[in-house]
Design a protein around this motif. Structure first.
Motif, mmCIF file in Angstrom:
data_model
loop_
_atom_site.group_PDB
_atom_site.id
_atom_site.type_symbol
_atom_site.label_atom_id
_atom_site.label_comp_id
_atom_site.label_asym_id
_atom_site.label_seq_id
_atom_site.Cartn_x
_atom_site.Cartn_y
_atom_site.Cartn_z
ATOM 1 N N GLY A 154 -4.281 -5.298 -4.321
ATOM 2 C CA GLY A 154 -4.697 -4.319 -5.317
ATOM 3 C C GLY A 154 -4.681 -4.908 -6.707
ATOM 4 O O GLY A 154 -4.117 -5.975 -6.952
ATOM 5 N N LEU B 192 0.863 -1.171 0.000
ATOM 6 C CA LEU B 192 0.000 0.000 0.000
ATOM 7 C C LEU B 192 0.895 1.214 0.000
ATOM 8 O O LEU B 192 0.835 2.048 -0.859
ATOM 9 C CB LEU B 192 -0.874 -0.032 1.235
ATOM 10 C CG LEU B 192 -1.834 1.098 1.257
ATOM 11 C CD1 LEU B 192 -2.731 1.096 0.063
ATOM 12 C CD2 LEU B 192 -2.639 1.035 2.478
ATOM 13 N N THR C 220 -4.429 4.867 4.586
ATOM 14 C CA THR C 220 -3.900 3.552 4.287
ATOM 15 C C THR C 220 -3.167 3.008 5.498
ATOM 16 O O THR C 220 -2.266 3.654 6.019
ATOM 17 C CB THR C 220 -2.925 3.633 3.109
ATOM 18 O OG1 THR C 220 -1.841 4.484 3.469
ATOM 19 C CG2 THR C 220 -3.608 4.165 1.885
ATOM 20 N N ALA D 290 -5.727 0.199 -8.255
ATOM 21 C CA ALA D 290 -6.666 0.326 -7.144
ATOM 22 C C ALA D 290 -6.115 -0.488 -5.984
ATOM 23 O O ALA D 290 -6.225 -1.713 -5.960
ATOM 24 C CB ALA D 290 -8.045 -0.183 -7.555
ATOM 25 N N ASN D 291 -5.510 0.187 -5.041
ATOM 26 C CA ASN D 291 -4.849 -0.470 -3.919
ATOM 27 C C ASN D 291 -5.780 -0.455 -2.710
ATOM 28 O O ASN D 291 -6.379 0.566 -2.397
ATOM 29 C CB ASN D 291 -3.540 0.258 -3.611
ATOM 30 C CG ASN D 291 -2.767 -0.393 -2.500
ATOM 31 O OD1 ASN D 291 -2.541 0.230 -1.481
ATOM 32 N ND2 ASN D 291 -2.368 -1.628 -2.682
ATOM 33 N N VAL D 292 -5.932 -1.592 -2.059
ATOM 34 C CA VAL D 292 -6.898 -1.683 -0.962
ATOM 35 C C VAL D 292 -6.281 -2.035 0.383
ATOM 36 O O VAL D 292 -6.908 -1.819 1.427
ATOM 37 C CB VAL D 292 -8.011 -2.702 -1.287
ATOM 38 C CG1 VAL D 292 -8.837 -2.215 -2.461
ATOM 39 C CG2 VAL D 292 -7.438 -4.082 -1.571
ATOM 40 N N LYS D 293 -5.055 -2.580 0.390
ATOM 41 C CA LYS D 293 -4.428 -2.898 1.671
ATOM 42 C C LYS D 293 -2.936 -3.090 1.477
ATOM 43 O O LYS D 293 -2.451 -3.217 0.353
ATOM 44 C CB LYS D 293 -5.047 -4.147 2.294
ATOM 45 C CG LYS D 293 -4.627 -5.470 1.693
ATOM 46 C CD LYS D 293 -5.323 -6.622 2.396
ATOM 47 C CE LYS D 293 -4.729 -7.975 2.003
ATOM 48 N NZ LYS D 293 -3.378 -8.187 2.559
ATOM 49 N N THR E 141 -13.571 3.119 -2.920
ATOM 50 C CA THR E 141 -13.224 2.254 -1.797
ATOM 51 C C THR E 141 -11.775 1.798 -1.860
ATOM 52 O O THR E 141 -11.344 0.970 -1.062
ATOM 53 C CB THR E 141 -14.135 1.019 -1.784
ATOM 54 O OG1 THR E 141 -14.046 0.357 -3.052
ATOM 55 C CG2 THR E 141 -15.583 1.404 -1.501
ATOM 56 N N SER E 142 -11.015 2.328 -2.814
ATOM 57 C CA SER E 142 -9.611 1.957 -2.977
ATOM 58 C C SER E 142 -8.749 3.204 -3.064
ATOM 59 O O SER E 142 -9.235 4.313 -3.282
ATOM 60 C CB SER E 142 -9.431 1.100 -4.238
ATOM 61 O OG SER E 142 -9.904 1.796 -5.385
ATOM 62 N N ASN E 143 -7.461 2.992 -2.903
ATOM 63 C CA ASN E 143 -6.467 4.042 -3.037
ATOM 64 C C ASN E 143 -6.054 4.058 -4.507
ATOM 65 O O ASN E 143 -5.383 3.143 -4.979
ATOM 66 C CB ASN E 143 -5.277 3.719 -2.136
ATOM 67 C CG ASN E 143 -4.375 4.901 -1.899
ATOM 68 O OD1 ASN E 143 -4.760 6.043 -2.088
ATOM 69 N ND2 ASN E 143 -3.160 4.630 -1.477
ATOM 70 N N ASN E 144 -6.461 5.064 -5.265
ATOM 71 C CA ASN E 144 -6.327 5.070 -6.720
ATOM 72 C C ASN E 144 -5.072 5.834 -7.132
ATOM 73 O O ASN E 144 -5.004 7.055 -6.982
ATOM 74 C CB ASN E 144 -7.579 5.670 -7.344
ATOM 75 C CG ASN E 144 -8.817 4.887 -6.970
ATOM 76 O OD1 ASN E 144 -8.744 3.690 -6.686
ATOM 77 N ND2 ASN E 144 -9.964 5.548 -6.938
#
Length: 657
Positions: free
Chosen positions: A235, A11, A591, A218-221, A634-637
């Motif tokens: 992601g 992340l 994050t 799209a990173n989620v964790k 809902t993700s880190n774009n």
């Protein structure tokens, strides 16, 4: 080396290793789809010979859309009532002149003065206020009626048929009938029987459309282990074309059938795909996988998703799969049968697979060119040390080579290959780590000729090489007339005496802003009202809306990528870029670091925005940013690439907004 620490990055890894690879996306589409001028030089069909050299083309000349009417009826004659709005709402507001500007709703989207390509995602009107009911009124001098809508929400989407016209083609919509004319948006709010309060902004549509497809990570964790399942859960790549109202999943780690290599050149599965750039044909992405940062490539179309592209030879793949690789970039003019050139940064002191004592901390990364379609000059490496040591010398000059950079002894990072294929812009840095910028330093943008792999004199790029200023992450416009880059003024003042974790690293800073500078031979200057430093010009898109209380520098504007086409219409040339910024995310969306020793400088979720600027009469005018409301929130774009990716069609949402 602390291997566990490296495995803990993901992340934050996009802000670390993955950022370097992603920033190299060329931002241009297939050569056959482009309009370009210039003279074609001599070429050699041999794999190691010179590639076609073509001067950067002039912008594609386009005709402006024909306005269908002097007094149009794109707006409905009757008000729109959004579900929940009271039927007596018109009587609550009264005449349009019944308004107080004190304490009115703050309009966040669109920002005042924005410029939309006419085929862009239809505008969302979004505001901040405390009223019970709102009226949205949109008017132009060309439209017969005002568009009036009533809602209890704090957002309103311009209807599709109003924006783009009806399906029968009887109307081409507001976006084309009103190009380069003011469109005024007024939002009024009312509570009880009080006087309505309101505010207004203006925006325009351009006399041109935008082209291409965007793919982002799209990173989620946080990724804490080097395995497929962990990377797949951390992601994936998402994508959409200009005007799409939704996004699709473009590629996941579990889709990738091609591998990477680690120590002793052994094969291993790909475990990270966040560091992506497009091949010029738009059919594949190349990226840097997890530690020890070996390269990989995979198809991205519906027919070849995750597969090794047919044009990649075994030796070409071996060139990509070396360790300690950084950013990737391609040029459509260095891309033909049997000769497909990739440019990357390369950390080891020698080609091949270094032993465990060489871990890319030399601060002297080179630029590596490789022909990923090259015939095989020697046996492809295995785990056998003798084969490992013999392959690189046999491949040198045929499959790959170090690009000489005369006059620059610092690390060469995050390269971008010009559209013409004649030069590479890169970040010159005195610190490096795993293909990215490491500790804070006075980085500059340099350029060096490709010269069929022979390189040449490396020279600082005017406007992007000021003393005491960090300039990094370069990206050429599709006509090579401009380079966009990250810029931080007085960068050395950010250095902390006793840093915690990676606080003194430069790769992903809240202080960064997006600037542009003309390349040598492009004669332009900033228009009045613009901020400039030498030949460099700051984009107004750096500034957030005033509703959230945030300011730039401070919102982490980064990773700007130009669209794959530049258009000239009626003496005005239009440029569009996509970039990431944390401005539009609440502080609650942060994050979580996977490593307790890693304390990022900035860990807010990033979102994607579009920036525009135009050139008319030699003067550059920049415009505020436009939020891409179709992206998943809902993700880190991060690390967007804007090219001509051959993605499957993105379906329209079943429930339109």
């Amino acid at each position: 080396m602390n291997v566990a620490r490296y495995f803990a990055w993901s992340l934050p890894t996009v802000a670390l290793a993955c950022s370097a690879s992603s920033v190299a996306s060329s931002g241009r589409g297939p050569a056959e789809d482009r309009a370009s001028g210039g003279a074609v030089g001599t070429s050699n069909s041999g794999a190691g010979g010179s590639a076609i050299q073509i001067a950067a083309g002039a912008p594609a000349l386009q005709l402006a859309p024909t306005k269908q009417c002097d007094l149009c009826e794109d707006f409905p004659a009757s008000p729109i009532f959004v579900q929940g709005a009271p039927s007596n709402a018109p009587s609550l507001f009264g005449a349009s002149t019944n308004v107080s500007t004190s304490g009115g709703p703050c309009i966040a989207e669109p920002m005042d003065g924005t410029l939309f390509p006419w085929n862009w995602l239809r505008p969302r009107i979004r505001w901040v206020g405390t009223s019970d009911v709102y009226e949205v009124r949109i008017k132009t001098a060309r439209q017969k009626y005002n568009l009036v809508a009533y809602t209890t929400k704090s957002e309103f989407y311009i209807p599709r048929d109003v924006w783009a016209g009806d399906a029968a083609g009887k109307s081409q919509g507001l976006s084309r009938n009103n190009f380069e004319e003011d469109i005024t948006v007024t939002v009024r709010g009312v509570t009880g029987g009080g006087t309505p309060v309101g505010s207004s902004v203006k925006f325009r549509t351009a006399a041109t459309d935008a082209a291409g497809t965007m793919v982002y990570w799209a990173n989620v964790k946080a990724q804490t282990a080097d395995n497929v399942s962990e990377g797949d859960a951390a992601g994936w790549l998402m994508g959409f074309s200009v005007g799409d109202e939704d996004v699709i999943e473009a590629l996941r780690v579990r889709d990738v059938k091609t591998g990477e290599r680690a120590y002793a050149a052994q094969q291993k599965p790909v475990t990270c795909i966040g560091c992506h750039s497009s091949t010029p044909d738009g059919e594949a992405v190349s990226f840097t996988s997890f530690w020890p940062w070996s390269g990989a490539i995979a198809g991205i179309t519906s027919d070849n998703r995750g597969q090794l592209p047919a044009f990649v030879t075994p030796s070409g793949l071996t060139g990509l799969q070396q360790m300690w690789m950084g950013a990737w970039s391609y040029s459509p003019m260095q891309w033909r049968d049997g000769y497909k050139i990739a440019i990357s940064s390369y950390g080891p002191k020698q080609l091949g697979w270094p032993d465990g004592t060489d871990l890319n901390k030399t601060n002297a990364d080179n630029l590596l060119w490789m022909n990923i379609a090259a015939p095989d000059p020697a046996q492809v490496p295995t785990q056998d040390a003798d084969v490992r040591q013999s392959w690189a010398p046999a491949a040198l000059g045929k499959v790959l080579g170090i690009l000489p950079r005369n006059g620059d002894t610092r690390a060469a990072l995050m390269p971008d290959f010009s559209h013409s294929g004649a030069s590479i812009a890169y970040t010159s840095s005195s610190t490096s780590q795993d293909g990215r910028i490491a500790a804070i330093n006075d980085t500059d943008i340099y350029s060096v000729p490709f010269n069929a792999g022979m390189g040449g004199n490396a020279t600082p790029l005017p406007g992007a090489s000021a003393k005491g200023v960090a300039e990094y992450y370069p990206n050429y416009s599709a006509d090579d007339a401009f380079v966009a880059f990250n810029r931080i003024d007085k960068v050395m003042s950010l250095v902390k005496d006793n840093p915690t974790g990676f606080e003194n690293h430069l790769y992903y800073r809240p202080e960064s802003e997006i600037w542009i500078t003309p390349t040598p031979g492009t004669s332009v200057s900033a228009n009045s009202g613009e901020i400039s430093a030498g030949s460099a010009i700051r984009l107004k898109a750096n500034d957030p809306d005033t509703c959230g209380g945030k300011k730039s520098p401070g919102v982490l504007n980064s990773w700007a990528k130009f669209s794959p086409r530049v258009s000239a219409v009626n003496g005005k040339t239009y440029y569009f870029l996509v970039f990431s910024s944390t401005r539009n995310t609440p502080d609650s969306q942060r994050t979580p670091p996977g490593d307790p020793n890693y304390k990022p400088v900035e860990n807010l979720f990033s979102r994607l925005f579009m920036a525009a600027f135009s050139v008319e009469g030699g003067k550059v005018t920049t415009y505020p940013a436009i939020y891409l409301w179709n992206q998943a929130e809902t993700s880190n774009n991060l690390t967007p690439a804007w090219d001509e990716f051959r993605l499957p069609e993105v379906p329209s949402p079943q429930v339109p907004r």
